[in-house]
Design a protein around this motif. Structure first.
Motif, PDB file in Angstrom:
ATOM      1  N   GLY A  11     -15.354  -4.416  -6.640  1.00 40.35           N
ATOM      2  CA  GLY A  11     -15.804  -5.214  -5.506  1.00 40.35           C
ATOM      3  C   GLY A  11     -14.999  -4.991  -4.256  1.00 40.35           C
ATOM      4  O   GLY A  11     -14.070  -5.735  -3.972  1.00 40.35           O
ATOM      5  N   VAL A  12     -15.361  -3.944  -3.522  1.00 43.44           N
ATOM      6  CA  VAL A  12     -14.700  -3.687  -2.252  1.00 43.44           C
ATOM      7  C   VAL A  12     -15.027  -4.800  -1.266  1.00 43.44           C
ATOM      8  O   VAL A  12     -14.160  -5.297  -0.549  1.00 43.44           O
ATOM      9  CB  VAL A  12     -15.117  -2.307  -1.698  1.00 43.44           C
ATOM     10  N   LEU A  13     -16.291  -5.214  -1.244  1.00 41.33           N
ATOM     11  CA  LEU A  13     -16.710  -6.270  -0.323  1.00 41.33           C
ATOM     12  C   LEU A  13     -16.504  -7.665  -0.903  1.00 41.33           C
ATOM     13  O   LEU A  13     -16.259  -8.615  -0.170  1.00 41.33           O
ATOM     14  CB  LEU A  13     -18.186  -6.078   0.058  1.00 41.33           C
ATOM     15  N   ARG A  14     -16.632  -7.792  -2.224  1.00 46.35           N
ATOM     16  CA  ARG A  14     -16.419  -9.076  -2.889  1.00 46.35           C
ATOM     17  C   ARG A  14     -15.464  -8.845  -4.056  1.00 46.35           C
ATOM     18  O   ARG A  14     -15.893  -8.593  -5.185  1.00 46.35           O
ATOM     19  CB  ARG A  14     -17.740  -9.644  -3.387  1.00 46.35           C
ATOM     20  N   LEU A  29      -5.014  -7.706 -10.495  1.00 47.43           N
ATOM     21  CA  LEU A  29      -4.776  -8.125  -9.105  1.00 47.43           C
ATOM     22  C   LEU A  29      -4.011  -7.055  -8.325  1.00 47.43           C
ATOM     23  O   LEU A  29      -4.224  -6.883  -7.120  1.00 47.43           O
ATOM     24  CB  LEU A  29      -4.002  -9.438  -9.083  1.00 47.43           C
ATOM     25  N   ALA A  30      -3.132  -6.342  -9.008  1.00 46.87           N
ATOM     26  CA  ALA A  30      -2.368  -5.280  -8.338  1.00 46.87           C
ATOM     27  C   ALA A  30      -3.309  -4.192  -7.816  1.00 46.87           C
ATOM     28  O   ALA A  30      -3.051  -3.610  -6.752  1.00 46.87           O
ATOM     29  CB  ALA A  30      -1.335  -4.693  -9.294  1.00 46.87           C
ATOM     30  N   HIS A  31      -4.386  -3.926  -8.527  1.00 51.67           N
ATOM     31  CA  HIS A  31      -5.360  -2.937  -8.034  1.00 51.67           C
ATOM     32  C   HIS A  31      -5.955  -3.386  -6.702  1.00 51.67           C
ATOM     33  O   HIS A  31      -6.112  -2.578  -5.780  1.00 51.67           O
ATOM     34  CB  HIS A  31      -6.479  -2.735  -9.059  1.00 51.67           C
ATOM     35  N   HIS A  32      -6.259  -4.677  -6.603  1.00 55.49           N
ATOM     36  CA  HIS A  32      -6.794  -5.196  -5.337  1.00 55.49           C
ATOM     37  C   HIS A  32      -5.742  -5.150  -4.241  1.00 55.49           C
ATOM     38  O   HIS A  32      -6.039  -4.801  -3.099  1.00 55.49           O
ATOM     39  CB  HIS A  32      -7.306  -6.628  -5.526  1.00 55.49           C
ATOM     40  N   ARG A  33      -4.520  -5.517  -4.583  1.00 60.50           N
ATOM     41  CA  ARG A  33      -3.440  -5.546  -3.595  1.00 60.50           C
ATOM     42  C   ARG A  33      -3.171  -4.157  -3.025  1.00 60.50           C
ATOM     43  O   ARG A  33      -2.928  -3.990  -1.838  1.00 60.50           O
ATOM     44  CB  ARG A  33      -2.172  -6.110  -4.253  1.00 60.50           C
ATOM     45  N   ARG A  34      -3.233  -3.145  -3.868  1.00 56.57           N
ATOM     46  CA  ARG A  34      -2.908  -1.781  -3.442  1.00 56.57           C
ATOM     47  C   ARG A  34      -4.078  -1.072  -2.753  1.00 56.57           C
ATOM     48  O   ARG A  34      -3.898   0.001  -2.189  1.00 56.57           O
ATOM     49  CB  ARG A  34      -2.487  -0.955  -4.655  1.00 56.57           C
ATOM     50  N   GLY A  35      -5.270  -1.646  -2.789  1.00 59.03           N
ATOM     51  CA  GLY A  35      -6.432  -0.978  -2.194  1.00 59.03           C
ATOM     52  C   GLY A  35      -6.981   0.145  -3.058  1.00 59.03           C
ATOM     53  O   GLY A  35      -7.607   1.078  -2.552  1.00 59.03           O
ATOM     54  N   LEU A  40      -9.426   0.191  -5.008  1.00 58.57           N
ATOM     55  CA  LEU A  40     -10.882   0.258  -5.105  1.00 58.57           C
ATOM     56  C   LEU A  40     -11.462   1.188  -4.050  1.00 58.57           C
ATOM     57  O   LEU A  40     -12.427   1.914  -4.300  1.00 58.57           O
ATOM     58  CB  LEU A  40     -11.480  -1.142  -4.991  1.00 58.57           C
ATOM     59  N   TRP A  41     -10.852   1.198  -2.860  1.00 56.16           N
ATOM     60  CA  TRP A  41     -11.281   2.130  -1.815  1.00 56.16           C
ATOM     61  C   TRP A  41     -10.996   3.567  -2.240  1.00 56.16           C
ATOM     62  O   TRP A  41     -11.829   4.456  -2.045  1.00 56.16           O
ATOM     63  CB  TRP A  41     -10.571   1.824  -0.497  1.00 56.16           C
ATOM     64  N   VAL A  42      -9.827   3.790  -2.804  1.00 53.76           N
ATOM     65  CA  VAL A  42      -9.461   5.129  -3.259  1.00 53.76           C
ATOM     66  C   VAL A  42     -10.406   5.579  -4.369  1.00 53.76           C
ATOM     67  O   VAL A  42     -10.824   6.741  -4.416  1.00 53.76           O
ATOM     68  CB  VAL A  42      -7.994   5.159  -3.736  1.00 53.76           C
TER      69      VAL A  42
END
Length: 195
Positions: A109-112, A138-144, A146-148
């Motif tokens: 969920g990049v947008l959500r 949560l660390a995956h979200h913190r590090r970005g 999902l964009w990568v």
């Protein structure tokens, strides 16, 4: 002008052709065979279509899993999830879902932003272990990450024929997991024993 037209008409008439038949046309391209470059392009486009179709299929599977998921919006686990999110300084806390339709924890969920865990994990793991898994997601979200990950999917679709791209993607995924673990250990959110 009129003299040239008359001369052309006489020469066409003497040969028994109509004026349209006298115009030389290039050979029909419909009958021409495709050269190797055209075939290579077709194979490349087919590979891109297959991989993009696979990615869309995976999104559909994920969407179905979220439809069957239970949203955790309150309670002790949710409070702990928010505390870990604050400790990691995530921009906005992701949704927390438990679903019977996923085999392993997943962040998406990049947008959500969403973190989803298998429902049976609550019965198999201790509360401390569940917190460690939540912190990792949560660390995956913190590090970005999902964009990568989306950039990797795009590059893999475009360069699917290159084995180096697949090897690099696998290495990047492995390093990404290690970086999440290192982030949690550096922030003292979990310990080596917890892992």
């Amino acid at each position: 002008g009129q003299l040239e037209d008359a001369t052309l008409a006489e020469s066409v008439a003497s040969e028994g052709r109509t004026p349209l038949e006298s115009i030389a046309l290039p050979p029909s391209s419909a009958n021409a065979a495709l050269d190797w470059k055209a075939w290579a392009l077709l194979v490349h486009v087919a590979g891109v279509v297959v991989l993009v179709g696979w990615a869309v299929g995976q999104l559909f599977v994920l969407w179905r899993a979220t439809r069957r998921a239970t949203v955790v919006a309150n309670g002790e686990l949710h409070d702990r999830f928010l505390a870990i999110s604050r400790a990691l300084r995530t921009q906005r806390p992701p949704r927390l879902l438990f679903s019977p339709g996923v085999p392993s924890p997943i962040s998406f969920g990049v947008l959500r932003p969403t973190g989803m865990l298998p429902s049976e994990m609550l019965t198999r793991l201790t509360p401390a272990d569940v917190e460690t898994v939540l912190a990792h997601e949560l660390a995956h979200h913190r590090r970005g990450d999902l964009w990568v990950n989306w950039a990797q999917v795009l590059l893999a679709a475009l360069w699917w024929f290159n084995p180096v791209v697949w090897l690099l993607n696998r290495a990047i995924r492995r390093v990404r997991e290690d970086c999440c673990d290192d982030l949690l250990l550096a922030r003292e959110i979990t310990t080596n024993v917890g892992y």
